[in-house]
Design a protein around this motif. Sequence first.
Motif, PDB file in Angstrom:
ATOM      1  N   LYS A  74       0.829  -1.198   0.000  1.00 62.71           N
ATOM      2  CA  LYS A  74       0.000   0.000   0.000  1.00 62.71           C
ATOM      3  C   LYS A  74       0.871   1.258   0.000  1.00 62.71           C
ATOM      4  N   THR A  75       0.229   2.421  -0.009  1.00 64.80           N
ATOM      5  CA  THR A  75       0.937   3.707  -0.056  1.00 64.80           C
ATOM      6  C   THR A  75       0.788   4.443   1.267  1.00 64.80           C
ATOM      7  N   TYR A  76       1.915   4.804   1.843  1.00 62.95           N
ATOM      8  CA  TYR A  76       1.954   5.532   3.105  1.00 62.95           C
ATOM      9  C   TYR A  76       2.135   7.024   2.849  1.00 62.95           C
ATOM     10  N   ALA A  77       1.243   7.838   3.384  1.00 54.51           N
ATOM     11  CA  ALA A  77       1.367   9.296   3.333  1.00 54.51           C
ATOM     12  C   ALA A  77       2.107   9.738   4.580  1.00 54.51           C
ATOM     13  N   GLY A  78       3.366  10.141   4.426  1.00 56.31           N
ATOM     14  CA  GLY A  78       4.228  10.378   5.574  1.00 56.31           C
ATOM     15  C   GLY A  78       4.685  11.800   5.732  1.00 56.31           C
ATOM     16  N   PHE A  79       5.683  11.973   6.613  1.00 55.69           N
ATOM     17  CA  PHE A  79       6.107  13.292   7.052  1.00 55.69           C
ATOM     18  C   PHE A  79       7.610  13.530   6.897  1.00 55.69           C
ATOM     19  N   GLY A  80       8.340  12.513   6.459  1.00 54.18           N
ATOM     20  CA  GLY A  80       9.771  12.680   6.245  1.00 54.18           C
ATOM     21  C   GLY A  80      10.592  12.658   7.512  1.00 54.18           C
ATOM     22  N   ASP A  81      10.027  12.143   8.595  1.00 53.89           N
ATOM     23  CA  ASP A  81      10.756  12.117   9.858  1.00 53.89           C
ATOM     24  C   ASP A  81      11.714  10.932   9.898  1.00 53.89           C
ATOM     25  N   PRO A  82      12.887  11.105  10.477  1.00 50.85           N
ATOM     26  CA  PRO A  82      13.801   9.969  10.603  1.00 50.85           C
ATOM     27  C   PRO A  82      13.193   8.888  11.476  1.00 50.85           C
ATOM     28  N   GLY A  83      13.275   7.669  11.010  1.00 51.67           N
ATOM     29  CA  GLY A  83      12.778   6.539  11.774  1.00 51.67           C
ATOM     30  C   GLY A  83      11.331   6.181  11.530  1.00 51.67           C
ATOM     31  N   GLU A  84      10.560   7.030  10.830  1.00 51.20           N
ATOM     32  CA  GLU A  84       9.138   6.733  10.693  1.00 51.20           C
ATOM     33  C   GLU A  84       8.902   5.497   9.821  1.00 51.20           C
TER      34      GLU A  84
ATOM     35  N   GLY B 189       6.609  -5.724   5.336  1.00 54.02           N
ATOM     36  CA  GLY B 189       7.025  -4.351   5.588  1.00 54.02           C
ATOM     37  C   GLY B 189       7.371  -3.588   4.331  1.00 54.02           C
ATOM     38  N   ASN B 190       6.915  -4.063   3.199  1.00 52.22           N
ATOM     39  CA  ASN B 190       7.187  -3.386   1.930  1.00 52.22           C
ATOM     40  C   ASN B 190       5.990  -2.535   1.529  1.00 52.22           C
ATOM     41  N   PHE B 191       6.201  -1.232   1.456  1.00 51.19           N
ATOM     42  CA  PHE B 191       5.147  -0.314   1.031  1.00 51.19           C
ATOM     43  C   PHE B 191       5.785   0.897   0.368  1.00 51.19           C
ATOM     44  N   THR B 192       4.978   1.664  -0.319  1.00 52.55           N
ATOM     45  CA  THR B 192       5.435   2.888  -0.981  1.00 52.55           C
ATOM     46  C   THR B 192       5.227   4.073  -0.058  1.00 52.55           C
ATOM     47  N   THR B 193       6.196   4.974  -0.012  1.00 51.11           N
ATOM     48  CA  THR B 193       6.101   6.165   0.835  1.00 51.11           C
ATOM     49  C   THR B 193       6.051   7.428  -0.019  1.00 51.11           C
ATOM     50  N   VAL B 194       5.097   8.292   0.274  1.00 47.99           N
ATOM     51  CA  VAL B 194       5.054   9.630  -0.313  1.00 47.99           C
ATOM     52  C   VAL B 194       5.062  10.621   0.845  1.00 47.99           C
ATOM     53  N   THR B 195       5.970  11.581   0.813  1.00 45.70           N
ATOM     54  CA  THR B 195       6.090  12.564   1.885  1.00 45.70           C
ATOM     55  C   THR B 195       5.187  13.751   1.586  1.00 45.70           C
ATOM     56  N   LEU B 196       4.163  13.936   2.414  1.00 41.27           N
ATOM     57  CA  LEU B 196       3.154  14.963   2.161  1.00 41.27           C
ATOM     58  C   LEU B 196       3.000  15.952   3.307  1.00 41.27           C
ATOM     59  N   GLY B 197       3.598  15.682   4.470  1.00 42.08           N
ATOM     60  CA  GLY B 197       3.441  16.600   5.592  1.00 42.08           C
ATOM     61  C   GLY B 197       1.991  16.682   6.019  1.00 42.08           C
ATOM     62  N   THR B 198       1.509  17.905   6.274  1.00 41.18           N
ATOM     63  CA  THR B 198       0.152  18.078   6.793  1.00 41.18           C
ATOM     64  C   THR B 198      -0.921  17.721   5.772  1.00 41.18           C
ATOM     65  N   SER B 199      -0.545  17.490   4.512  1.00 43.38           N
ATOM     66  CA  SER B 199      -1.517  17.057   3.503  1.00 43.38           C
ATOM     67  C   SER B 199      -1.749  15.552   3.546  1.00 43.38           C
ATOM     68  N   ALA B 200      -1.018  14.850   4.416  1.00 42.32           N
ATOM     69  CA  ALA B 200      -1.120  13.389   4.473  1.00 42.32           C
ATOM     70  C   ALA B 200      -2.532  12.939   4.821  1.00 42.32           C
ATOM     71  N   TYR B 201      -3.172  13.638   5.735  1.00 43.22           N
ATOM     72  CA  TYR B 201      -4.493  13.206   6.190  1.00 43.22           C
ATOM     73  C   TYR B 201      -5.525  13.304   5.076  1.00 43.22           C
ATOM     74  N   GLU B 202      -5.509  14.415   4.359  1.00 41.77           N
ATOM     75  CA  GLU B 202      -6.461  14.583   3.267  1.00 41.77           C
ATOM     76  C   GLU B 202      -6.222  13.542   2.178  1.00 41.77           C
ATOM     77  N   ALA B 203      -4.955  13.183   1.964  1.00 39.39           N
ATOM     78  CA  ALA B 203      -4.647  12.166   0.959  1.00 39.39           C
ATOM     79  C   ALA B 203      -5.283  10.832   1.318  1.00 39.39           C
ATOM     80  N   VAL B 204      -5.283  10.492   2.599  1.00 40.08           N
ATOM     81  CA  VAL B 204      -5.911   9.244   3.032  1.00 40.08           C
ATOM     82  C   VAL B 204      -7.428   9.363   2.979  1.00 40.08           C
ATOM     83  N   TYR B 205      -7.958  10.491   3.433  1.00 42.04           N
ATOM     84  CA  TYR B 205      -9.407  10.680   3.411  1.00 42.04           C
ATOM     85  C   TYR B 205      -9.956  10.566   1.991  1.00 42.04           C
ATOM     86  N   SER B 206      -9.200  11.087   1.021  1.00 40.64           N
ATOM     87  CA  SER B 206      -9.666  11.117  -0.370  1.00 40.64           C
ATOM     88  C   SER B 206      -9.321   9.852  -1.142  1.00 40.64           C
TER      89      SER B 206
END
Length: 342
Positions: A139-149, A164-181
């Motif tokens: 799946k795709t993880y909407a993340g924040f770019g923090d070390p260790g996340e 533990g294999n998934f795709t990461t996109v760094t979106l910051g505060t837009s991460a929540y809307e990306a999941v909601y949508s």
Amino acid sequence: MSFAALRRTLATSAAIAAAFTVLTGCAADTGSSDGIIRFALDWTPNTNHTGLYVALQEGYFEDAGLDVSILPYNNTSPDTLVDAGNAEFGISTQSQATFARAAGAATTSVIAPLQHRATGIGVKADRADITRPRDLDGKTYAGFGDPGEVETLQQIIRNDGGTGNFTTVTLGTSAYEAVYSGQADFTVSYFAWEGLEAERNGTPMRYFQYTDYGFPDAYSIVINGNQQWLKDHPDEARKFVKAVQRGYQTAADNPDQAAQDLIDANPGAFTDEDLVRDSQRMLAADYMKDANGVVGTQNLETWSGYSGFLFDNGLLAGPDGKPLTQKPDWSEYFTNEYLDAS
């Protein structure tokens, strides 16, 4: 306002190390010249800060004979400001404090207002194909770019039998809307803010709590002090920490009163005051008190668990930017000596 910004740690541990190498080399300030105790926020005022504002509004600092100034939030992390001597205390997290201290920051955690991890892996509640962490593989993880996340999420998924294999996109505060949508599949949310917001907005979420899958707990919020200032001002340090602890204890025992203090201290800051009250109630009910009903205490087990995970996975860098090769003494990262344990 989103609590996502609380996870504003620098993008890599090497970058953190470089920043602190510069700061520790030039920092000579050990306190404000006018006796004011400066406190650095990590974001605009929110319920992670309630105890501080209770201490101000209820006169706890004044009772202790202290003059406390809350510094306006800026893009410089509180760990950096405290290490440089540009603030005596500041809000942090166990994660941020661990990365900063490993990189050479002269800071010590003096109180943990939240005893437990107040975040979890969030997916939309109507996702029938995601019912447990191992379902996040691919799946795709909407993340924040923090070390260790990413490493943390990978371990939780593996603990549940996934790869533990998934795709990461760094979106910051837009991460929540990306999941909601539906543009992303999962993110990490604060239960007492984004979780409540999602319910209010008609996009309820399902959460996987880290500790349910064998991952160590952590202090979601800590307050760091400048080591040299603590050494030079032991009486003021004790009075300040006790006053802050009293503020957070009030927030845990009387959340509605405390939420109103936060609102009153920051007029116009909150468009939904009921959300503030609900958030404070949730924190008070589930996250603030230890087994004895006391707010603020820290223990070696919690520091060794999560911070030890970061070290064991090669995520911590020293002042030279290179990965640490010797496990730190976690007991040096925090202290309970300024707290009222009763």
